[in-house]
Write a protein that holds these residues in place. Structure first.
Motif, PDB file in Angstrom:
ATOM      1  N   PRO A 621      46.971  80.356   7.648  1.00 21.15           N
ATOM      2  CA  PRO A 621      47.114  80.487   6.191  1.00 21.15           C
ATOM      3  C   PRO A 621      46.735  81.891   5.726  1.00 21.15           C
ATOM      4  O   PRO A 621      45.739  82.455   6.189  1.00 21.15           O
ATOM      5  N   GLY A 622      47.522  82.426   4.799  1.00 18.84           N
ATOM      6  CA  GLY A 622      47.277  83.781   4.319  1.00 18.84           C
ATOM      7  C   GLY A 622      46.779  83.850   2.901  1.00 18.84           C
ATOM      8  O   GLY A 622      46.385  84.928   2.441  1.00 18.84           O
ATOM      9  N   THR A 623      46.789  82.737   2.195  1.00 21.15           N
ATOM     10  CA  THR A 623      46.342  82.723   0.806  1.00 21.15           C
ATOM     11  C   THR A 623      45.340  81.584   0.616  1.00 21.15           C
ATOM     12  O   THR A 623      45.203  80.697   1.473  1.00 21.15           O
ATOM     13  N   ILE A 624      44.649  81.624  -0.506  1.00 23.64           N
ATOM     14  CA  ILE A 624      43.675  80.576  -0.809  1.00 23.64           C
ATOM     15  C   ILE A 624      44.362  79.219  -0.925  1.00 23.64           C
ATOM     16  O   ILE A 624      43.866  78.196  -0.430  1.00 23.64           O
ATOM     17  N   LEU A 625      45.538  79.216  -1.562  1.00 21.99           N
ATOM     18  CA  LEU A 625      46.275  77.961  -1.716  1.00 21.99           C
ATOM     19  C   LEU A 625      46.685  77.381  -0.369  1.00 21.99           C
ATOM     20  O   LEU A 625      46.603  76.166  -0.152  1.00 21.99           O
ATOM     21  N   LYS A 629      45.562  73.909   1.287  1.00 18.50           N
ATOM     22  CA  LYS A 629      46.590  72.983   1.755  1.00 18.50           C
ATOM     23  C   LYS A 629      46.317  72.557   3.187  1.00 18.50           C
ATOM     24  O   LYS A 629      46.427  71.360   3.528  1.00 18.50           O
ATOM     25  N   GLN A 630      45.941  73.503   4.035  1.00 14.44           N
ATOM     26  CA  GLN A 630      45.654  73.182   5.424  1.00 14.44           C
ATOM     27  C   GLN A 630      44.465  72.228   5.531  1.00 14.44           C
ATOM     28  O   GLN A 630      44.508  71.243   6.291  1.00 14.44           O
ATOM     29  N   ARG A 631      43.392  72.496   4.789  1.00 14.28           N
ATOM     30  CA  ARG A 631      42.223  71.619   4.833  1.00 14.28           C
ATOM     31  C   ARG A 631      42.568  70.209   4.361  1.00 14.28           C
ATOM     32  O   ARG A 631      42.130  69.213   4.944  1.00 14.28           O
ATOM     33  N   SER A 632      43.388  70.140   3.312  1.00 10.74           N
ATOM     34  CA  SER A 632      43.787  68.839   2.794  1.00 10.74           C
ATOM     35  C   SER A 632      44.597  68.053   3.812  1.00 10.74           C
ATOM     36  O   SER A 632      44.378  66.849   4.019  1.00 10.74           O
TER      37      SER A 632
END
Length: 641
Positions: A621-625, A629-632
């Motif tokens: 992942p390259g952004t906070i979003l 999303k990955q953690r979710s």
């Protein structure tokens, strides 16, 4: 095709899929492939199509103005596969006005049961001389019930054996089309008092009158919006039988022969209607009584029945084939998803595009024209039922808002849709999109992803060259899914010239104006050459459905005088016939490879969440979003259900 997945039934006219899944593919994967380290070299396909593209762009410029003009009365209309006839310049002008609006106006969101009040949609018909047959009154059974007495055929021979009808094995009988002098005159589409009763009466033949095919086709196709086909068949048969009661035997025979012509048109163009147990039972009983009444008609009856049974059998084979595929795909979900990829199975993008074209034609040809209408009938009815669960649609009367308050009609209870050929075709398109994305993100090595993306871009370009627009857009859809689009470092290595050119062709501006123009040129080219082999046109199904929905919702069902809007029938029938049914004539000559086809249609694909997780494995992942999303997604995967 002995032993292969697909069989071909000449009587049905399309691949039926009545063979078993290829045994060499079951539980077998190449052992030479190492997951995530596939080094099969792939060289971009070199296309020398600059001259072809320039010519196409010149054609676009020359035809752009012509395409979006409402005055098409000078253009000719080519005959379609069902010989759908048009006979007047005024009619052509109206059809083309509708088609121009479909092509140039985006569909607006509208309540399923609302009637368009768009006054700009005009019908430039002129009153044409026609028979008074369309205005003859007709009494029908109350409450829309089927009259069981319609099968009582008058005559002295009705006491023959009532054993179940068995078709003859003789298939040499060919029905003779009626001579032009027995056909009816042009029907006035400007007449605003057409009722369903009067239209059914016009379908009833006599010893000197046979309805034109150009009338039979739109009525049988579109009347299902107002009456159940089983009820229409019952009333048509009952009225025809009733009409010969006081005729001489010779006139009765001519009338029944003409009636068989009407039935042959129905069973040939809309055979799936007779999958309804009620309809096929009525038809068999009717045929049995007709042959008892006049034995000389038995050969024609047997010919019609045998052809119908052949088409219904082909449908059964096809649907069973689809069920086998779905089971195979579910089985493959338990296998290792990374044992191979498409480049190991099919090394060149050209062959991949050709096999996609085979699959498209296999899925396209079984789809019945009536399914396009039934799809929205059932969809809108389901949506309305969910929106108003307590409403009794079977008995409720509806009144239009504000105008024509005297117009009341019972809510129609439609025959259940008994085929899923259209749904299977839509499912195939969705599968192709997810297949493309899955094939890319299951590789953690960037060079493998780069090779695959270039491979799929070349395949999409080849599909464009073959006029296989449905597969082309499916590939582009897979490449544009978020799990692939976010792979910034991968896309930096991609040659984007072809990809950008294809996306330009599918630009959504002006309701896909560029695509529609390209499709129009391809259709004209195929029609010019008589749809010979390799003159292929496979349209983007979603736009076809969008256009059918536009015509259905933007043309009023009834005239201001409470009559059936026959113009809507003719417009919708002509659009479906010319824009969809004609394409089912497409044939390809390139070699079929069932090993590749098996892989494409049965290999496992990831769902949306799995695709995103695989994408994050490819590039973090390259952004906070994206991190959120990955953690979710990881949390949802690790949480037991």
């Amino acid at each position: 095709m002995n032993g292969l997945m697909y069989g071909y039934d000449p009587s049905a006219g399309f691949y039926t899929g009545n063979g078993p899944i290829h045994q060499s593919y079951q539980n077998h994967y190449p052992s030479t492939f190492t997951p995530n380290s596939h080094l099969n070299p792939y060289t971009r396909q070199n296309y020398n199509n600059s001259q072809q593209i320039n010519e196409l762009q010149q054609q676009q410029q020359q035809q752009q103005q012509q395409l979006y003009t409402n005055n098409y009365s000078q253009q000719s209309t080519n005959a379609n596969v069902y010989n759908f006839e048009t006979s007047s310049a005024a009619t052509l002008a109206y059809y083309d006005n509708i088609h121009a609006r479909v092509r140039s106006n985006p569909v607006t969101n509208q309540h399923p049961n609302s009637v368009s009040t768009n006054s700009s949609l005009q019908y430039p018909y002129t009153q044409s001389p026609g028979s008074n047959l369309s205005e003859r009154p007709m009494s029908t059974k109350p409450n829309g019930q089927i009259d069981p007495t319609f099968l009582v055929v008058p005559g002295t021979q009705t006491n023959r054996s009532s054993s179940p009808y068995q078709p003859s094995t003789d298939n040499t009988v060919v029905l003779t089309s009626p001579s032009p002098d027995t056909m009816d005159g042009d029907l006035s589409l400007d007449y605003s008092h057409h009722t369903m009763d009067s239209l059914i009466q016009r379908l009833v033949p006599t010893d000197t009158y046979i309805p034109k095919q150009s009338f039979i086709y739109p009525i049988l196709l579109c009347s299902r919006m107002n009456i159940r086909p089983s009820l229409l068949f019952n009333q048509l048969a009952r009225l025809t039988i009733k009409s010969i009661t006081n005729m001489t035997h010779e006139r009765s025979i001519r009338t029944m022969n003409n009636f068989l012509y009407v039935l042959s048109q129905w069973t040939r163009t809309f055979p799936y209607d007779f999958r309804n147990n009620e309809m096929i039972s009525q038809l068999e009983d009717l045929f049995k009584k007709i042959t008892s009444f006049e034995p000389t008609l038995q050969s024609d009856v047997q010919h019609i029945y045998k052809k119908l049974r052949s088409k219904l059998k082909a449908l059964d084979f096809y649907e069973e084939y689809i069920r086998q595929l779905n089971k195979k795909a579910m089985y493959n979900l338990t296998q290792l998803a990374l044992v191979t990829d498409i480049m190991n199975e099919c090394p060149t993008a050209i062959i991949f595009a050709q096999q996609l074209t085979h699959i498209e034609l296999d899925r396209l040809k079984p789809v019945g024209a009536e399914e396009l209408i039934q799809y929205f009938i059932m969809k809108l009815a389901s949506e309305e039922a969910r929106a108003h669960p307590s409403r009794n649609f079977e008995s409720e009367q509806i009144t239009s808002d504000g105008e024509n308050s005297n117009i009341k009609s019972h809510k129609l209870v439609h025959d259940k849709k008994l085929t899923f050929c259209l749904e299977a075709y839509i499912q195939w398109f969705n599968r192709l999109t997810f297949f493309i994305t899955t094939e890319i993100v299951k590789h953690t090595q960037r060079r493998s992803r780069v090779r695959l993306i270039n491979y799929f871009i070349d395949a999409a370009y080849e599909c464009f060259r073959l006029h296989n627009f449905n597969s082309m857009i499916g590939i582009l859809g897979g490449l544009n899914m978020q799990p692939v689009r976010r792979l910034r470092k991968t896309w930096e290595k991609i040659q984007l010239d072809k990809f950008q050119q294809l996306e330009q062709y599918m630009n959504v501006s002006k309701n896909f104006a560029t695509y529609r123009l390209i499709l129009k040129v391809a259709m004209e080219e195929a029609d010019k050459h008589g749809w010979i082999t390799d003159k292929i046109v496979i349209p983007f199904t979603s736009i076809i459905l969008q256009d059918v929905y536009f015509i259905k919702t933007h043309s009023k069902d009834y005239t201001p005088d409470s009559g059936i809007n026959l113009k809507k029938y003719y417009s919708m029938a002509k659009f479906i016939s010319e824009e969809f049914v004609q394409c089912k004539q497409s044939k390809c000559s390139f070699e079929r490879n069932d090993e590749i086809i098996n892989y494409i249609i049965t290999s496992p694909t990831f769902n949306e969440d799995s695709l995103m997780l695989a994408s994050f494995e490819c590039e973090p992942p390259g952004t906070i979003l994206e991190k959120e999303k990955q953690r979710s997604l990881q949390k949802s995967v690790n949480t037991p259900s």
